[in-house]
Motif scaffolding. Structure first.
Motif, PDB file in Angstrom:
ATOM      1  N   GLN A  63       1.091  -1.298  -0.293  1.00 22.50           N
ATOM      2  CA  GLN A  63       0.244  -0.480   0.171  1.00 22.50           C
ATOM      3  C   GLN A  63       1.056   1.030   0.209  1.00 22.50           C
ATOM      4  OE1 GLN A  63      -2.554  -0.959   3.051  1.00 22.50           O
ATOM      5  NE2 GLN A  63      -4.145  -1.520   1.993  1.00 22.50           N
ATOM      6  N   ALA A  64       1.514   0.927   0.806  1.00 19.60           N
ATOM      7  CA  ALA A  64       3.196   2.345   0.858  1.00 19.60           C
ATOM      8  C   ALA A  64       3.045   2.826  -0.483  1.00 19.60           C
ATOM      9  CB  ALA A  64       4.010   2.020   1.969  1.00 19.60           C
ATOM     10  N   ASP A  71       1.169   2.452  -4.861  1.00 17.06           N
ATOM     11  CA  ASP A  71       0.499   4.337  -5.165  1.00 17.06           C
ATOM     12  C   ASP A  71       2.240   5.081  -5.632  1.00 17.06           C
ATOM     13  OD1 ASP A  71      -0.388   7.670  -5.094  1.00 17.06           O
ATOM     14  OD2 ASP A  71      -2.047   6.475  -4.762  1.00 17.06           O
ATOM     15  N   ILE A  94       1.885   7.872  -6.590  1.00 14.20           N
ATOM     16  CA  ILE A  94       1.936   9.570  -6.250  1.00 14.20           C
ATOM     17  C   ILE A  94       2.380   9.599  -4.788  1.00 14.20           C
ATOM     18  CG2 ILE A  94       0.734  11.682  -5.542  1.00 14.20           C
ATOM     19  CD1 ILE A  94      -1.309  10.617  -8.221  1.00 14.20           C
ATOM     20  N   GLU A  95       1.817   8.530  -3.652  1.00 10.44           N
ATOM     21  CA  GLU A  95       2.019   8.783  -2.302  1.00 10.44           C
ATOM     22  C   GLU A  95       3.543   8.026  -2.354  1.00 10.44           C
ATOM     23  OE1 GLU A  95       0.842   9.380  -0.426  1.00 10.44           O
ATOM     24  OE2 GLU A  95      -0.269  10.335  -1.763  1.00 10.44           O
ATOM     25  N   SER A  96       3.902   7.119  -3.274  1.00 10.03           N
ATOM     26  CA  SER A  96       5.015   6.799  -3.313  1.00 10.03           C
ATOM     27  C   SER A  96       6.687   8.168  -3.644  1.00 10.03           C
ATOM     28  CB  SER A  96       5.667   5.543  -3.953  1.00 10.03           C
ATOM     29  OG  SER A  96       5.875   5.813  -5.285  1.00 10.03           O
ATOM     30  N   VAL A 127       6.069  10.993  -2.496  1.00 15.01           N
ATOM     31  CA  VAL A 127       6.410  11.964  -1.451  1.00 15.01           C
ATOM     32  C   VAL A 127       6.980  11.061  -0.096  1.00 15.01           C
ATOM     33  CG1 VAL A 127       4.332  12.845   0.707  1.00 15.01           C
ATOM     34  CG2 VAL A 127       3.492  12.631  -1.547  1.00 15.01           C
ATOM     35  N   THR A 128       6.441   9.297  -0.931  1.00 14.41           N
ATOM     36  CA  THR A 128       7.741   8.505   0.757  1.00 14.41           C
ATOM     37  C   THR A 128       8.653   9.023   0.639  1.00 14.41           C
ATOM     38  OG1 THR A 128       5.433   7.218   1.320  1.00 14.41           O
ATOM     39  CG2 THR A 128       7.149   6.615   1.798  1.00 14.41           C
ATOM     40  N   SER A 165      -1.406   6.930 -12.345  1.00 10.89           N
ATOM     41  CA  SER A 165      -0.912   5.799 -10.659  1.00 10.89           C
ATOM     42  C   SER A 165      -1.225   5.122 -10.279  1.00 10.89           C
ATOM     43  CB  SER A 165      -2.094   7.287  -9.975  1.00 10.89           C
ATOM     44  OG  SER A 165      -1.721   6.423  -8.096  1.00 10.89           O
TER      45      SER A 165
END
Length: 450
Positions: free
Chosen positions: A115-116, A119, A121-123, A125-126, A164
């Motif tokens: 999950q982290a 994605d 986009i979220e990856s 950010v991470t 995404s």
């Protein structure tokens, strides 16, 4: 965490990767279950497994993506673990969670890791939080055209639109001007929604002269993370990899260490706990690299790393899923030789269109420094329902020049009659001075095939 040795593994996949998993399981003393569609009844992975179960008709959505049928197959055969291979359900966090719920171990990273990093986009950010260099994306939501144009104007053309939820080169398009931008966003949104069930798009700066570099990492469930070097996957067609090699001939040792350290840092940041790949763009003009995405699964090109390090990545995935502490420290990993992998596809080498059909004769290449991962044989009929890759030829030698020389011999030995393949395309690449001198970027084939 307790260690539990698997007795039986179900492979939720087909073709060469299913065979690859079966082979590692056999060496670990683990029984195997192959699933298959009606179209794959005569496939080699079905013949090689200890048991097999038909999970549905030819279409992937009715068979290899049919979660209830796959979990039922695991239950009726007594499988206590599932290896998803790559593609299909390999990065599906809902499937991984369902396996957990059913008491079957998912051989791959934890649900939270998928999950982290799943994605795109979220990856990013991470990755930024983990202090890994990234390209700042523009998220396309319910935003008006004027705002998007303003943000793109700041970024500057060319830009790249990405889905995404996409992968394998799907849901991507390079944009050169404002006239192309909005129509492409509308079209790609609909395409992504239809293909992946998620129409979320983002825009990022298109690097005009990049190499595609990825780092193989391996992590256990006890916090131990190592890298197994980089792979250069720059030779691509429509964002789909064609040829991979290691080590990358363009990286300095300093950049190589930085990019590998960044991959490990990101994996530790998200508590990663299996085999995975962190992908980067390396800008040849600035010698800087940027995080693209993380693949939370085994990659098609994993044999390149196995050839360089001698580490069986599938076996280590299985060991780690059983709860074992990693057998390797970073200092244990040594690198040798130059390795190339050639994806052999059932396709027209000029148009790239699939060429399924009956194989009248197949001769697999051999000799020193040669490995072939395939699932075809003389008399086999390649079905039209799945990915066109039918074989991977992996070649290694003591340096890049000798690897190219050996690869030419190996490709000339390979015979696949009855269907069209891209073998001749690989031969053209190997004979091209730009490839030999490593003077190319990700748009190499687009220019050569015009």
């Amino acid at each position: 965490m307790t260690t539990k040795k698997f007795k039986k593994v179900l492979i939720a996949n087909r073709g060469e990767i299913a065979i690859r998993v079966i082979r590692s399981c056999k060496e670990l003393g683990i029984e195997t279950v192959a699933i298959h569609s009606t179209a794959d009844e005569d496939s080699l992975h079905v013949k090689m497994a200890d048991e097999s179960v038909c999970v549905g008709p030819a279409k992937s959505k009715d068979s290899y993506l049919n979660v209830p049928q796959i979990l039922s197959a695991a239950e009726i055969t007594g499988a206590d673990a599932i290896h998803p291979g790559y593609g299909f359900l390999a990065e599906n966090d809902e499937f991984a969670a369902m396996c957990e719920k059913w008491g079957v171990t998912f051989i791959g990273p934890s649900v939270s890791c998928i999950q982290a990093m799943g994605d795109k986009i979220e990856s990013k950010v991470t990755a930024k939080k983990a202090k890994v260099p990234t390209l700042e994306p523009i998220l396309v939501q319910d935003t008006d055209e004027a705002f998007i144009k303003k943000e793109v104007e700041k970024m500057g053309f060319p830009v790249l639109i990405k889905s995404s939820a996409g992968g394998g080169g799907r849901g991507m398009k390079r944009i050169e001007n404002f006239e192309e931008l909005w129509p492409a966003l509308i079209r790609l949104h609909e395409e992504a929604k239809a293909a992946f069930g998620d129409g979320t798009l983002f825009i990022e700066k298109y690097i005009t002269n990049p190499r595609h570099i990825e780092v193989q990492i391996l992590a256990d469930k006890h916090g131990n993370v190592i890298h197994l070097g980089e792979r250069d996957c720059t030779i691509q067609r429509r964002f789909q990899k064609v040829l991979e090699e290691a080590p990358s001939p363009v990286l300095s040792q300093k950049v190589r260490e930085e990019i590998c350290d960044s991959a490990v840092r990101l994996a530790k940041f998200v508590n990663y706990d299996s085999a995975g790949t962190v992908e980067f763009l390396y800008d040849l003009d600035t010698e800087k690299f940027y995080f693209m995405e993380m693949n939370t699964r085994i990659q098609v090109e994993h044999p390149v790393t196995e050839g360089r390090t001698g580490v069986d990545l599938i076996s280590e995935m299985i060991r780690h899923a059983q709860g074992e502490v990693s057998r390797f420290k970073q200092s244990d990993i040594t690198f040798r030789n130059h390795v190339m992998e050639f994806r052999i596809n059932a396709e027209d080498p000029k148009t790239g269109m699939p060429s399924p059909g009956h194989i009248t004769h197949y001769h697999r290449p051999g000799g020193i420094g040669v490995r072939t991962d395939d699932y075809i044989y003389t008399g086999y009929t390649v079905p039209p329902h799945y990915d066109s890759m039918i074989s991977k030829i992996i070649v290694q030698a003591d340096n890049r020049a000798n690897c190219i020389t050996r690869a030419k011999r190996v490709l000339n030995e390979t015979v696949v009659s009855g269907i069209k393949t891209n073998i001749d395309l690989h031969k053209e690449i190997l004979n091209d001075p730009d490839f030999v001198e490593s003077k190319f970027s990700t748009n190499y084939l687009a220019k050569k095939l015009v």
